[in-house]
Design a protein around this motif. Structure first.
Motif, PDB file in Angstrom:
ATOM      1  N   UNK A 154     114.168  -1.320  24.549  1.00 20.84           N
ATOM      2  CA  UNK A 154     112.804  -0.940  24.921  1.00 20.84           C
ATOM      3  C   UNK A 154     111.785  -1.792  24.173  1.00 20.84           C
ATOM      4  N   UNK A 155     112.026  -1.996  22.890  1.00 23.26           N
ATOM      5  CA  UNK A 155     111.088  -2.805  22.118  1.00 23.26           C
ATOM      6  C   UNK A 155     111.072  -4.258  22.594  1.00 23.26           C
ATOM      7  N   UNK A 156     112.240  -4.850  22.768  1.00 25.91           N
ATOM      8  CA  UNK A 156     112.304  -6.274  23.085  1.00 25.91           C
ATOM      9  C   UNK A 156     112.026  -6.578  24.550  1.00 25.91           C
ATOM     10  N   UNK A 157     112.480  -5.686  25.464  1.00 26.39           N
ATOM     11  CA  UNK A 157     112.384  -5.977  26.894  1.00 26.39           C
ATOM     12  C   UNK A 157     111.149  -5.377  27.567  1.00 26.39           C
ATOM     13  N   UNK A 158     110.531  -4.392  26.918  1.00 25.18           N
ATOM     14  CA  UNK A 158     109.362  -3.756  27.521  1.00 25.18           C
ATOM     15  C   UNK A 158     108.114  -3.978  26.659  1.00 25.18           C
ATOM     16  N   UNK A 159     108.097  -3.372  25.476  1.00 25.65           N
ATOM     17  CA  UNK A 159     106.884  -3.398  24.647  1.00 25.65           C
ATOM     18  C   UNK A 159     106.530  -4.824  24.219  1.00 25.65           C
ATOM     19  N   UNK A 160     107.489  -5.533  23.657  1.00 19.11           N
ATOM     20  CA  UNK A 160     107.206  -6.883  23.173  1.00 19.11           C
ATOM     21  C   UNK A 160     106.844  -7.827  24.308  1.00 19.11           C
ATOM     22  N   UNK A 161     107.442  -7.631  25.486  1.00 16.55           N
ATOM     23  CA  UNK A 161     107.123  -8.489  26.634  1.00 16.55           C
ATOM     24  C   UNK A 161     105.670  -8.283  27.052  1.00 16.55           C
ATOM     25  N   UNK A 185     114.903  11.353  26.732  1.00 13.93           N
ATOM     26  CA  UNK A 185     114.954  10.559  25.503  1.00 13.93           C
ATOM     27  C   UNK A 185     114.400   9.152  25.689  1.00 13.93           C
ATOM     28  N   UNK A 186     114.637   8.543  26.847  1.00 14.83           N
ATOM     29  CA  UNK A 186     114.096   7.197  27.066  1.00 14.83           C
ATOM     30  C   UNK A 186     112.567   7.222  27.080  1.00 14.83           C
ATOM     31  N   UNK A 187     111.986   8.301  27.600  1.00 17.88           N
ATOM     32  CA  UNK A 187     110.534   8.425  27.587  1.00 17.88           C
ATOM     33  C   UNK A 187     109.999   8.562  26.166  1.00 17.88           C
ATOM     34  N   UNK A 188     110.705   9.340  25.360  1.00 14.02           N
ATOM     35  CA  UNK A 188     110.314   9.471  23.951  1.00 14.02           C
ATOM     36  C   UNK A 188     110.324   8.105  23.268  1.00 14.02           C
ATOM     37  N   UNK A 189     111.371   7.330  23.520  1.00 16.60           N
ATOM     38  CA  UNK A 189     111.494   6.022  22.877  1.00 16.60           C
ATOM     39  C   UNK A 189     110.418   5.049  23.354  1.00 16.60           C
TER      40      UNK A 189
END
Length: 263
Positions: A76-83, A124-128
């Motif tokens: 999530x961090x590398x493929x969504x947020x960081x992108x 859980x994925x939404x929480x993350x």
């Protein structure tokens, strides 16, 4: 850094998510959108071709949000947020639309692994995603729109895992509103929407549900009482762009009077 708002939209490949995406792209001034999906569908490919990444308004990412937490947090961090931050320098809105109905089984016929997968996907994925994006959301006074379900407050035979995961999502929405006063968060019940999930309920899962439960969904389709994805998609997209602070923490049906300004 872009001055245009940035929306991360999950479950963007079909159904409600695709309708949200189409609505956002149709706005006079569309936001930059990171469309997150498990499968890059033909419809999403077509939209990507119409709005190439060089125009800085749409990028698509494929990720399986049912992945176990120890792997998913990093993805999530590398493929969504960081992108999103790398491409546009900001995140203004999360529209959390992805989810699964499976397993449609009575509690005694299902197992812990099936329930765990449902909770990983729907909760859980939404929480993350929220945890990973919170720094940017605080900075921008951002918004989180969660797609919930009437099953969170009303049970159907065989829907135990799904309904419980959506009830957890509603509580997460309430807690987030208390803990993050600079962020507006709302959970929306989209109603019975004409999607693949509804088709499966009518054609596949009738043997699990009680006859009267199954008949409800069959009759809604026959009578034209089923919600069009584009109608609820417009409301969800508009909430993502301009949900007011007074809505924060609420669980509302998509056509509630309180949302009249978003239709």
């Amino acid at each position: 850094m872009s001055a245009t708002p940035v929306v991360i939209l999950t479950g963007a490949g079909r159904g409600i998510g695709l309708a949200i995406l189409q609505h956002l792209l149709s706005l006079p001034t569309p936001p930059n959108i990171l469309a997150v999906t498990r499968t890059i569908t033909p419809a999403l490919k077509s939209l990507s071709a119409t709005h190439p990444s060089s125009s800085s308004d749409l990028e698509t990412i494929s990720i399986d949000l049912s992945t176990p937490p120890q792997e998913l947090t990093s993805d999530i961090k590398s493929l969504i947020i960081d992108v999103a931050i790398s491409r546009w320098g900001r995140i203004d809105t999360l529209i959390l639309n992805h989810g699964t109905l499976d397993p449609v089984k009575k509690i005694v016929d299902s197992d812990g692994e099936e329930w765990e997968r449902t909770f990983r996907t729907n909760f859980l994925s939404n929480v993350e995603i929220v945890r990973a994006g919170m720094g940017e959301l605080r900075r921008k006074g951002g918004r989180v729109v969660m797609v919930s379900s009437g099953a969170a407050v009303g049970a159907y035979t065989g829907w135990g895992a799904y309904g419980a995961s959506k009830a957890a999502l509603n509580h997460f929405n309430q807690t987030l509103a208390l803990e993050e006063p600079d962020v507006t968060t709302v959970a929306i019940r989209p109603g019975v929407v004409d999607t693949d999930m509804q088709k499966a309920l009518r054609e596949v899962h009738g043997s699990v549900m009680k006859p009267e439960e199954h008949a409800k969904f069959v009759n809604l389709k026959k009578s034209g009482g089923i919600v069009k994805p584009e109608d609820v998609g417009a409301v969800l997209g508009n909430l993502g762009m301009r949900a007011e602070k007074s809505l924060s923490g609420k669980f509302l049906t998509w056509n509630d009077d309180a949302l009249a300004a978003y239709r």
